[in-house]
Design a protein around this motif. Structure first.
Motif, PDB file in Angstrom:
ATOM      1  N   ARG A  90       0.833  -1.204   0.000  1.00 28.92           N
ATOM      2  CA  ARG A  90       0.000   0.000   0.000  1.00 28.92           C
ATOM      3  C   ARG A  90       0.871   1.258   0.000  1.00 28.92           C
ATOM      4  NH1 ARG A  90      -5.318   0.966   1.280  1.00 28.92           N
ATOM      5  NH2 ARG A  90      -5.523  -0.912  -0.017  1.00 28.92           N
ATOM      6  N   PRO A 129       1.597   5.607  -7.611  1.00 26.78           N
ATOM      7  CA  PRO A 129       0.537   4.704  -8.082  1.00 26.78           C
ATOM      8  C   PRO A 129       0.889   3.895  -9.322  1.00 26.78           C
ATOM      9  CG  PRO A 129      -0.374   6.849  -7.497  1.00 26.78           C
ATOM     10  CD  PRO A 129       1.123   6.997  -7.454  1.00 26.78           C
ATOM     11  N   LYS A 166       2.158   1.972  -3.545  1.00 28.94           N
ATOM     12  CA  LYS A 166       1.115   2.471  -4.435  1.00 28.94           C
ATOM     13  C   LYS A 166       0.664   3.883  -4.065  1.00 28.94           C
ATOM     14  CE  LYS A 166       0.491  -0.898  -7.370  1.00 28.94           C
ATOM     15  NZ  LYS A 166       0.753  -0.700  -8.831  1.00 28.94           N
ATOM     16  N   ARG A 192       4.904  -0.675 -10.520  1.00 25.54           N
ATOM     17  CA  ARG A 192       4.442  -2.064 -10.590  1.00 25.54           C
ATOM     18  C   ARG A 192       4.981  -2.824  -9.374  1.00 25.54           C
ATOM     19  NH1 ARG A 192       2.239  -5.738 -13.998  1.00 25.54           N
ATOM     20  NH2 ARG A 192       3.135  -7.839 -14.129  1.00 25.54           N
ATOM     21  N   ASP A 210       0.399  -6.167  -8.340  1.00 30.03           N
ATOM     22  CA  ASP A 210       0.172  -6.332  -9.773  1.00 30.03           C
ATOM     23  C   ASP A 210       0.424  -7.761 -10.243  1.00 30.03           C
ATOM     24  OD1 ASP A 210      -0.341  -3.477 -10.716  1.00 30.03           O
ATOM     25  OD2 ASP A 210       1.527  -3.233  -9.616  1.00 30.03           O
ATOM     26  N   ASP A 231      -3.221  -3.686  -4.543  1.00 33.37           N
ATOM     27  CA  ASP A 231      -1.887  -3.100  -4.412  1.00 33.37           C
ATOM     28  C   ASP A 231      -0.817  -3.988  -5.037  1.00 33.37           C
ATOM     29  OD1 ASP A 231      -2.891  -0.929  -2.934  1.00 33.37           O
ATOM     30  OD2 ASP A 231      -2.790  -2.070  -1.076  1.00 33.37           O
TER      31      ASP A 231
END
Length: 373
Positions: free
Chosen positions: A53, A60, A56, A63, A83, A81
């Motif tokens: 978190r 954001p 991100k 990856r 990928d 959160d």
């Protein structure tokens, strides 16, 4: 012998790569892609989610790739959160190929694992962050201490809150956070199964308290007959009791059931990981020793009673107004730590967990289930 040989081969491969490519200490802030390796158990993976978190929130578009065991991937299913999740077995070959195809800019190992470090280093990652455990005896091996010299080192302080220590590993990447809230998701498909289970067993509309009478690490095991006594106390207070356990916990569940004097609903072995998350999300309270499902409950904002036994209550157990830890009375020091779960005094660890009484656990449950004013 085979493990020793495999470790020597990994060390040799890392040594050859070092001769050609040097260290993995390249400075990079807010990388475009980060891989985080967590080879701990279910609860450790949940306690790592604040890292995902934090990345991100800070960036954001970065990856986030996570590497761990198969159960860890099931726990993180649906987590926005993350990928990509890569499953890594005892051999790193398959995971190494998948990771190399990602070509991440930075990599982090959350624990002192030579296997995790080798995976990152042999994948060609130029920025690796690794912990150096401080403040006590840790599970760091000689091979890991050699390999970590190739990386950016961040101290991990024993006797401090582990999720916060994990977040410190992000700081060399320019990411700072002290938000240790855990995050997991429940698949929509799991809700229907759990609703049917609730209706079938007459749980709908009732306060339901989940109890897990076993633990992945059996040294944490609280006597099953004491779980049965707490179940009797919960039943007398008007709540239903749901036994939550895996297929490998049959012995402990059987012992608890043999000691029961009240009806309970036994869901041991009944749920997948996704269904377990949905079931826990419907509980009024979850009671267990310090084991994986209690961290699922914490992440889903379900009140918990953690019977910590020989575990250091400062390092990982759920914290906050809706969480209670039950500590052995008069304990001089814990026997188990996040970064040293293997080297302990067996007799003292057993004494610590068995010194916790039914009355202590029942009182903690009462306090959390009391009506709020």
């Amino acid at each position: 012998m085979k493990e020793r040989f495999n470790n020597l081969m990994l060390l040799a491969r890392c040594g050859l790569r070092f001769v050609v490519c040097g260290t993995s200490k390249k400075e990079v802030h807010h990388p475009k892609s980060v891989v985080i390796v967590q080879f701990g158990k279910l609860g450790d993976m949940v306690c790592t989610t604040p890292m995902f978190r934090a990345i991100k929130k800070s960036s954001p578009d970065t990856r986030v790739v996570v590497v761990g065991d198969r159960v860890g991937g099931q726990v993180l299913a649906g987590n926005t959160d993350v990928d990509r999740y890569i499953v890594c077995g005892q051999g790193i070959g398959s995971a190494l190929r998948e990771l190399a195809s990602e070509a991440p800019e930075a990599g982090i190992t959350t624990g002192p694992s030579s296997r995790a470090f080798s995976l990152l280093y042999l994948a060609g990652i130029k920025t690796i962050v690794a912990p150096r455990v401080e403040g006590g005896i840790s599970s760091e091996g000689r091979m890991y201490r050699l390999l970590r010299a190739l990386a950016i080192i961040v101290p991990h302080r024993m006797e401090h809150y582990a999720p916060r220590e994990y977040l410190r590993l992000l700081e060399p990447l320019g990411i700072k956070s002290d938000n240790t809230a855990k995050h997991i998701a429940v698949a929509p498909s799991a809700w229907g199964t759990i609703e049917q289970f609730w209706c079938k067993h007459g749980l709908e509309g009732r306060r339901v308290v989940g109890m897990s009478p076993s633990a992945g690490n059996k040294i944490k095991q609280w006597p099953p007959e004491r779980f049965a006594a707490v179940a009797g106390h919960i039943h007398a207070a008007g709540a239903a009791v749901l036994i939550v356990a895996g297929p490998g916990d049959a012995k402990e569940v059987s012992a608890m059931r043999a000691a029961l004097q009240v009806p309970v609903v036994d869901a041991s072995g009944a749920f997948s990981i996704e269904e377990l998350k949905a079931a826990i999300a419907k509980l009024a309270l979850f009671i267990s020793v310090d084991t994986g499902p209690i961290y699922i409950a914490e992440a889903l904002n379900i009140p918990t009673v953690d019977i910590v036994g020989p575990v250091d209550e400062r390092e990982q157990p759920p914290i906050g107004l809706h969480h209670a830890v039950v500590v052995p009375p008069g304990r001089a020091k814990p026997e188990l730590y996040v970064m040293n779960p293997y080297s302990y005094n067996y007799a003292e660890a057993v004494r610590q967990v068995e010194s916790i009484t039914v009355e202590q656990v029942a009182a903690a449950a009462d306090a959390l289930m009391a009506p709020t004013k």
